[in-house]
Motif scaffolding. Structure first.
Motif, short mmCIF file in Angstrom:
data_model
loop_
_atom_site.label_atom_id
_atom_site.label_comp_id
_atom_site.label_asym_id
_atom_site.label_seq_id
_atom_site.Cartn_x
_atom_site.Cartn_y
_atom_site.Cartn_z
N ILE A 104 0.84 -1.20 0.00
CA ILE A 104 0.00 0.00 0.00
C ILE A 104 0.87 1.25 0.00
O ILE A 104 0.59 2.23 -0.71
N LYS A 105 1.95 1.23 0.78
CA LYS A 105 2.86 2.38 0.79
C LYS A 105 3.49 2.59 -0.57
O LYS A 105 3.67 3.73 -1.02
N ALA A 106 3.83 1.49 -1.24
CA ALA A 106 4.51 1.59 -2.53
C ALA A 106 3.58 1.97 -3.67
O ALA A 106 4.03 2.48 -4.70
N THR A 107 2.28 1.74 -3.51
CA THR A 107 1.34 1.96 -4.61
C THR A 107 0.37 3.11 -4.31
O THR A 107 0.42 4.15 -4.96
N PHE A 108 -0.48 2.92 -3.33
CA PHE A 108 -1.46 3.96 -3.00
C PHE A 108 -0.83 5.13 -2.23
O PHE A 108 -1.40 6.22 -2.18
N SER A 236 4.64 -1.67 -11.68
CA SER A 236 4.72 -0.90 -12.93
C SER A 236 3.33 -0.54 -13.44
O SER A 236 3.14 0.53 -14.02
N LEU A 237 2.34 -1.42 -13.22
CA LEU A 237 0.99 -1.13 -13.69
C LEU A 237 0.32 -0.05 -12.85
O LEU A 237 -0.52 0.70 -13.36
N GLU A 239 1.95 2.46 -11.89
CA GLU A 239 2.51 3.64 -12.54
C GLU A 239 1.76 3.96 -13.83
O GLU A 239 1.57 5.13 -14.17
N VAL A 240 1.31 2.92 -14.55
CA VAL A 240 0.50 3.13 -15.76
C VAL A 240 -0.79 3.86 -15.40
O VAL A 240 -1.19 4.82 -16.08
N MET A 241 -1.45 3.42 -14.33
CA MET A 241 -2.69 4.06 -13.90
C MET A 241 -2.44 5.49 -13.44
O MET A 241 -3.22 6.40 -13.73
N HIS A 242 -1.35 5.69 -12.73
CA HIS A 242 -1.00 7.03 -12.25
C HIS A 242 -0.73 7.96 -13.43
O HIS A 242 -1.20 9.11 -13.44
N SER A 243 -0.02 7.48 -14.43
CA SER A 243 0.28 8.30 -15.61
C SER A 243 -0.98 8.65 -16.38
O SER A 243 -1.13 9.77 -16.88
N PHE A 244 -1.90 7.69 -16.47
CA PHE A 244 -3.17 7.92 -17.15
C PHE A 244 -3.94 9.04 -16.44
O PHE A 244 -4.47 9.96 -17.09
#
Length: 494
Positions: A104-108, A236-237, A239-244
């Protein structure tokens, strides 16, 4: 020399044994559960995986409140309606935190709504609820956009001309576009490359959630960061959502429509502008906005899409129920009148079927974990502040003490003796308390509009030569149907 090595080994074994016994003694007031072994905790009891009956078996053995250790971390599980109700409603404030696990720390990153805490969570949850209402949730405005997506799905199914089709991707595209309209103010073509990357990212992440690699990442992040595996793809995915999300945010900033807000981003940017002048402690900033967008897609796409996949599978499996739904719709509305969510009161049987689909094939294995905000005494057990809490909502919806035939698809669970729809306190598909699902009303509207639109337009049948389809779910973060195909046969009135 050998005796020295043997002596050192004996000292080490004694030290580890004393440490293990101290650990058991200091945590003796926790609810009972599998014996926590060094390193792996109680995961040996689950064979490092989770099945539909894992928690059922543990609850039968250890009680409605039990502890399972994931490595050195205690997880208290609430099982059955009474225990979950006491935890999420009676102790709503106490159990309102979210755990900050390594993943969660690394993603959200503890931003947004879903996995934030404290002032950030309170401010963004309130803003999310208010903004969804402003966008017309529960009114005909947003329903019009949902009906457009439902009609798009009807047209997609119609193109198959009654031949076998896999409904999963078209359904996911449609539900994802509902979220897109709410957040970005626009829908995307199914052929849009970036949109398909987003859809595929959501699909992969739901399979990754609850998997062994995900559990290992949370237990040993320092090790997993240096090892290859699906956890690398999951990161990495995200990051894809974050970039979108950031890309769409930049588009909104360029067009400067914040003073005539049309979608969630517009309302958020307007709030940022106001709060920058009035509140020096405001948490409204672009990274939190990007995370809110990810939250909406992550929580609002897979859950509703999976429920609709179960709905079509169950209707094809229960043609008698399917026909009763269609007949009720036709008797009340005919073939020309538009149906809105407020009409669910006129369709008690259809409403009962939708609720029973959600109950009997709940999309999660359990509720999203919470964390205690302070020490809690519950049913004689001491649960310290900071303890991770898992409300087993699946056990609530299948609780034999609450449901007449919990393991069977039975529409009478939501109908009284006179055939009127009967709301049930035990129906906790959207959680309860302070952390109840922000998008509950949106999901209810979507399910009703999509379900009635599809059942009005088609008869769903098993493909020729297929006698039955599997109702055993494939497990990931959600419990979704095994891949299947069915035939959408257009009705004469379509």
């Amino acid at each position: 020399m050998l005796w020295i090595q043997a002596f050192l080994i004996a000292i080490l074994v004694c030290f580890l044994t004393l440490h293990f016994l101290k650990h058991l003694w200091t945590h003796r007031r926790y609810p009972p559960g599998p014996l926590p072994l060094p390193v792996i905790g109680g995961l040996w009891r689950t064979r490092f995986g989770v099945s539909l009956d894992t928690f059922t078996k543990l609850a039968k053995q250890y009680g409605k409140i039990y502890t399972i250790w994931t490595g050195p971390v205690p997880v208290v599980v609430l099982s059955g309606f009474q225990a979950v109700k006491e935890g999420l409603i009676n102790h709503s404030d106490d159990f309102s935190g979210r755990p900050a696990t390594s993943l969660i720390k690394a993603t959200f990153q503890e931003r947004g709504i879903l996995f934030s805490n404290g002032h950030i969570w309170k401010q963004h949850r309130r803003f999310g609820l208010i903004t969804l209402r402003k966008l017309g949730l529960g009114k005909k405005g947003i329903e019009h956009r949902i009906k457009e997506e439902a009609q798009q799905l009807v047209e997609t199914f119609a193109q198959a001309n009654g031949q076998p089709l896999d409904p999963s991707l078209p359904i996911t595209n449609s539900i994802c576009n509902v979220i897109s309209v709410l957040t970005f103010g626009q829908r995307f073509s199914p052929e849009d490359e970036d949109f398909q990357k987003l859809v595929k990212a959501i699909a992969f992440l739901q399979k990754f959630g609850g998997s062994v690699p995900q559990i290992l990442y949370d237990m040993f992040p320092w090790l997993m960061k240096h090892l290859p595996g699906p956890h690398k793809k999951a990161l990495s995915l995200f990051e894809v959502m974050h970039s979108f999300a950031k890309k769409e945010l930049e588009k909104h900033k360029e067009h400067q429509t914040v003073h005539d807000p049309q979608d969630f981003i517009d309302f958020y940017l307007l709030e940022m502008e106001k709060e920058a002048k009035n509140d020096p402690n405001s948490t409204y900033e672009e990274e939190n906005l990007a995370q809110c967008i990810i939250d909406f897609f992550a929580a609002g796409t897979e859950t509703t899409a999976t429920t609709l996949q179960w709905a079509l599978l169950l209707m094809a499996t229960h043609p008698d129920i399917q026909e009763k739904v269609h007949k009720e719709i036709e008797d009340v509305f005919g073939s020309s009148c538009l149906i809105y969510y407020q009409d669910h009161k006129k369709l008690p049987y259809t409403n009962a079927v939708i609720h029973e689909i959600q109950r009997s094939n709940y999309v999660f294995l359990f509720g999203i974990p919470r964390q205690t905000e302070k020490d809690v005494n519950m049913q004689g057990f001491h649960i310290p502040k900071g303890t991770l809490i898992v409300p087993d909502l699946h056990s609530v919806l299948l609780d034999p003490e609450q449901w007449e035939t919990p393991e069977k698809f039975n529409t009478n669970h939501f109908l009284d003796m006179d055939g009127r729809f009967m709301a049930r306190e035990e129906f906790l598909a959207f959680g309860a308390g302070d952390r109840a699902c922000v998008g509950e009303q949106l999901a209810r509207v979507e399910l009703f509009i999509f379900f009635t639109s599809l059942l009005r337009a088609f008869t769903f049948q098993l493909p020729a030569g297929i006698k039955e389809l599997s109702l055993v779910p494939a497990l990931g973060l959600t419990a979704h149907p095994q891949p299947y195909k069915l035939c959408a046969i257009p009705r004469c009135s379509t």
